[in-house]
Structure formats: C-alpha cells, structure tokens
Write a protein that holds these residues in place. Structure first.
Motif, short mmCIF file in Angstrom:
data_model
loop_
_atom_site.label_atom_id
_atom_site.label_comp_id
_atom_site.label_asym_id
_atom_site.label_seq_id
_atom_site.Cartn_x
_atom_site.Cartn_y
_atom_site.Cartn_z
N ILE A 18 -20.78 73.66 73.34
CA ILE A 18 -19.54 74.34 73.00
C ILE A 18 -18.43 73.95 73.97
N THR A 19 -18.75 73.79 75.24
CA THR A 19 -17.76 73.48 76.27
C THR A 19 -17.36 72.01 76.25
N ASN A 20 -18.35 71.15 76.26
CA ASN A 20 -18.08 69.71 76.39
C ASN A 20 -17.92 68.99 75.06
N GLY A 21 -18.48 69.56 73.99
CA GLY A 21 -18.34 68.94 72.67
C GLY A 21 -19.43 67.95 72.34
N PHE A 22 -20.44 67.81 73.19
CA PHE A 22 -21.51 66.84 72.90
C PHE A 22 -22.74 67.18 73.73
N LEU A 23 -23.88 66.64 73.30
CA LEU A 23 -25.12 66.66 74.07
C LEU A 23 -25.78 65.30 73.93
N ILE A 24 -26.35 64.80 74.99
CA ILE A 24 -27.14 63.56 74.94
C ILE A 24 -28.61 63.96 74.99
N LEU A 25 -29.35 63.61 73.94
CA LEU A 25 -30.76 63.98 73.82
C LEU A 25 -31.57 62.73 73.49
N LYS A 26 -32.88 62.87 73.42
CA LYS A 26 -33.73 61.71 73.17
C LYS A 26 -34.93 62.09 72.31
N MET A 140 -14.83 61.83 75.34
CA MET A 140 -14.04 62.50 76.35
C MET A 140 -14.38 64.00 76.30
N PRO A 141 -15.15 64.48 77.27
CA PRO A 141 -15.63 65.86 77.22
C PRO A 141 -14.50 66.88 77.08
N GLY A 142 -14.74 67.87 76.24
CA GLY A 142 -13.83 68.99 76.11
C GLY A 142 -12.61 68.76 75.24
N THR A 143 -12.54 67.61 74.55
CA THR A 143 -11.35 67.30 73.75
C THR A 143 -11.52 67.65 72.28
N GLN A 144 -12.60 68.32 71.91
CA GLN A 144 -12.86 68.60 70.50
C GLN A 144 -11.91 69.63 69.91
N TYR A 145 -11.23 70.40 70.75
CA TYR A 145 -10.32 71.42 70.24
C TYR A 145 -8.85 70.99 70.35
N SER A 146 -8.61 69.78 70.84
CA SER A 146 -7.25 69.28 71.03
C SER A 146 -6.87 68.34 69.89
N GLU A 147 -5.74 68.61 69.27
CA GLU A 147 -5.25 67.76 68.19
C GLU A 147 -4.76 66.44 68.74
N SER A 148 -4.05 66.51 69.86
CA SER A 148 -3.48 65.30 70.46
C SER A 148 -4.39 64.80 71.57
N ARG A 149 -4.22 63.54 71.91
CA ARG A 149 -4.99 62.96 73.00
C ARG A 149 -4.28 63.30 74.30
N VAL A 225 -15.42 70.22 82.68
CA VAL A 225 -14.56 70.90 81.71
C VAL A 225 -14.63 72.40 81.95
N LYS A 226 -13.48 73.03 82.08
CA LYS A 226 -13.44 74.47 82.27
C LYS A 226 -13.46 75.17 80.91
#
Length: 468
Positions: A18-26, A140-149, A225-226
C-alpha cells in the motif's frame, strides 16, 4: 488447477504494498523449469515474433506460473479470491542499452481517473536470472497515487528494481510509475506482463491479517516512502470499511482553512493528502470538497473527487446533483466518487443510466465502470450495462463487459447481448464478453461460452513450420 494453499501476504507485506506500490516476490520452480521456459520464449520470438495476447496458450508452462501458491496468494491478498486474469497480456523483450521512459500503463488511453483503491494490479514475471545489468523493470516507490511525475532527476537513487533469480516477480499497483532499465549485457531479457482485476469489493481482509489497525503494523524493513492518511484509508478500504474517514477528525475551522490552501496548491501529494483530510473533517470539510468539485481548475476538481469518494454516505445527494452539471469533468468526477462509495450510492443509478445518452464518451465509459462498482439495484444496473454493450464507443462496450463480471449470476438478462458482443470487431469487447459469461455462470451463459470457445479454439502447437 485449484490452489488449496495460497501463500497469503502478511500485514507487513500489505502495508509495504500500500505504501510503496509494489512487492518483489519469488516463485519456487526449479532452474530446469525456467530454463525450459526461456528456451521456448527464445524460439518463439526468433521464429514467430511476440505472441502478444496468445502468450498463455502458446507457452502452456506460463499457466503453471499463475497457479503457483505464491502468485495466487499475492493476488488474492490484494484483489480478493475472485480476481480476473485480464485478456491483455504481453511478453516484454529488452535488449536496449538505454533505459526506457518513465510511464504509467494506460487504460486504453490516459483520460480515465485512476483508482487509488486496488481494483487493478499487474504482475511482471522474470523467467531468467535478471541482475541489474540485464535491465529489469524499475519502479518509483510511492508514486502510484500521483497523477504527475513528481520525482526529480536527483531522486533516481530511490528507484527500486525487480532484479533477482529466475522466478522473481513484481506485484505492482497498476498505476505506479515504472520503466525498463538499461540492458548492458546484450542478452535477451524477457518480462511477462499480466493484468488482473478485482471483481468484488472487499468485505474484509483477504490477506493473512493479524492486526486491525494500520498504526499497529510495523514494516519489516524501513521504507523511504512516508505513509499517511491516503495509505491508511486504503488499508481500511481493503478491510471492508467504506467511507471510514467520514467524521473521524475534529471539525476545526482553522485546520480546514489551511487544508483549502493546500488543496489548491501546486504540490500534488500534499494536495491529495489535503483532499483526504478534508473528508475526515465533518460537514465543514465535506462542504469544501463539494465546492472544489466545481473549481475552475480541473485538477482541483479531480482531487476533490478523491476526497469525496472516501467521505461516506452524507455526500451522495450532492454528488447526484453534480451529475447535472454542464461541465464534462465535473460530471465525470462526481460519477467516479459515487462508484467508490459502492452500494451506498445506489440512489444514483437512475441518473447514471440517463448519462448513457450523454454525447461524452469519457462520461459514458466512467458510468460503465461505476455501475459495476455500485451493483444495486441489480435490474437497473444490468439494464444500464446492457445499453453499454451496444454503445458506439468500443471502450464503453468493453467496460460494460468487465462490469458485468462484477454482477455475476444476477446479470443473466445480459446473456443474449453478450452473445452478440462475441461478433464485435474489437478483441477486448469479445474477450470481456467471454469473461462476463463465465462469471454469470448460468446454464444459458455456459452454453454460449462453450460454443464460442470451441468455435474459436486455437492449437498452441500449430506454426507456419508445422501446420498439421
């Protein structure tokens, strides 16, 4: 194959996602399995090119990947147990020594409002060992809620990559900013991208949930990411709580005045946080958001829609009234917010159905999505979706099919119209109609589905070099 023991995400993993927008798993497949998968990919790409949406039937071993308990568990945790594997899938092939451009994936265009709540997710699967030098996907962690870069060149050190051994995959929020990184080794790098959609709103946690409170969960490793009010609301939404922010904070005039300035400012993350904060500030905050929905700046109206989408049932009458606005963007934003309020917004369905006669394809597309989220009263919702199946705009038509998957058996009246959609010229209208028939699942729906699948069945081993 049914997965009886999916490996669900922990509270810590969900908070990280939820915070970072991704998980790396295997996954845990053998090296021999992945070697065989890469061998097939190389041969097919060399002789036939990219199989595109035929990736699964062309390379049958890929289906085993998506039956793996690690992947099933991750998707179940984020999207619920009845998630849909979308018709679009793609094998990405990277030989470029230059990094790709930062982007968000589109929804067949970039004019749709993006859901902060995880209605969609993607998996990017790496079938070969992928060190950084081979060019894994970067996010880019935490950018999933931002419309702009909003990140700058000096922040590139914060980029996270999906590097790792064969079987590594990135589970990402659909809307995160990402890119391909530079492949400086000159060997082919494959990444198999699949999209997934939530078909049912969460009634409660579907991960391995132990803690009820967001604040009680500590991340296993520190994040750059805060997290804040946006992320906490999404945790609550995934826990089955709709409009959990409404009235949760004091109605403080001084605080509200400060939040108005923040909402209208140029810093998008700060403005978005203000929209969510205003949703928590009682009737005073609600009134500010409703006024901002009509703001001259469309970007402020869009942010207000996000705040209103989490503000609870009290905003629904005003959102319904806003559907009569003369400005397309205001109508679109109001409809979006009503959809996120789900069945609480059922009183809006008659007016939403009336918008299907609107000249704006953008509005009609949003209405198709929203009707599937609201879901009730079923007869009226299904009637609207049937009308959408016959719309002149192909995106309206294929969104109607996706929304019918969310209605399920009670959408049986749509079956004859879905059968007609199977002759549509657009591949996604046809694909989504098949999915809708599968989720409706009645005898009539299954007969139509099976007939179509047998008529269009494809031999995965037939190639130009082997025709029979």
């Amino acid at each position: 194959m049914a997965i009886t023991n999916p490996l669900l995400l922990t509270d810590q993993q969900m908070k990280s996602f939820i915070t970072n927008g991704f998980l790396i798993l295997k996954t845990d497949f053998s090296k021999e399995f992945h070697a065989g998968l890469v061998e097939q990919l190389n041969e097919i790409y060399d002789k036939e090119g990219n199989p595109g949406n035929n990736l699964l039937p062309r390379i049958r071993d890929v289906q085993r990947v998506f039956e793996n308990p690690v992947i099933v568990g991750a998707l179940t945790s984020v999207l619920g147990p009845d998630y849909l594997l979308h018709t679009h899938r793609h094998g990405h092939y990277n030989l470029s020594p230059q990094p790709g451009g930062w982007h968000k994936d589109s929804y067949w265009g970039y004019d749709r409002l993006r859901n902060h709540h995880p209605w969609w997710a993607m998996i990017m699967y790496f079938p070969q060992d992928t060190p950084l030098e081979l060019g894994p996907t970067g996010v880019m962690p935490g950018t999933q809620y931002s419309e702009s870069r909003t990140f700058a060149a000096d922040e590139m050190a914060e980029e996270a990559t999906a590097s790792g051994e064969a079987g590594t995959f990135a589970l990402i929020h659909y809307d995160i900013w990402h890119r391909s990184t530079a492949n400086v080794l000159g060997r082919p790098r494959f990444m198999l991208k699949f999209e997934f959609m939530r078909t049912a709103a969460p009634a409660g946690p579907t991960w391995d949930n132990k803690e009820q409170s967001w604040s009680e969960v500590e991340l296993d490793s520190p994040s750059s990411v805060k997290s804040g009010i946006v992320e906490e609301e999404i945790w609550n939404w995934l826990s089955g709580n709709v409009g959990s922010l409404a009235g949760s904070k004091a109605e403080d005039e001084a605080a509200i005045s400060k939040l108005v300035t923040q909402l209208e400012g140029d810093n998008e993350p700060s403005a978005l946080a203000a929209a969510y904060e205003l949703a928590a500030r009682g009737s005073g905050g609600k009134d500010v958001l409703l006024k901002a929905l009509h703001h001259d700046k469309v970007s402020v109206s869009r942010l207000a829609a996000y705040g209103l989408s989490v503000a609870g049932a009290s905003v629904i009458p005003d959102l319904i009234a806003a559907l009569d606005d003369s400005r397309e963007e205001t109508v679109n934003h109001a409809a979006f917010a009503l959809g996120e309020l789900r069945d609480l917004a059922q009183a809006a369905v008659p007016k939403l159905n009336a918008l299907l006669d609107q000249p704006s394809a953008k509005v009609r597309r949003t209405v198709m999505d929203v009707l599937g989220m609201i879901g009730v009263p079923t007869d009226a919702v299904v009637a609207g979706l049937i009308k959408g199946l016959q719309d002149e705009d192909e995106q309206v038509r294929f969104t109607a099919g996706l929304s019918l998957t969310r209605i399920g058996t009670e959408a049986e009246a749509a079956v004859p119209y879905l059968e007609e959609s199977l002759a549509d010229e657009n591949r996604y209208v046809r694909g989504h109609a098949l999915e809708a028939l599968r989720y409706i699942g009645t005898k009539e729906a299954n007969e139509v589905l099976m007939k179509e699948l047998f008529n269009t069945r494809w031999c995965s081993t037939t190639t130009p070099a082997s025709t029979f």
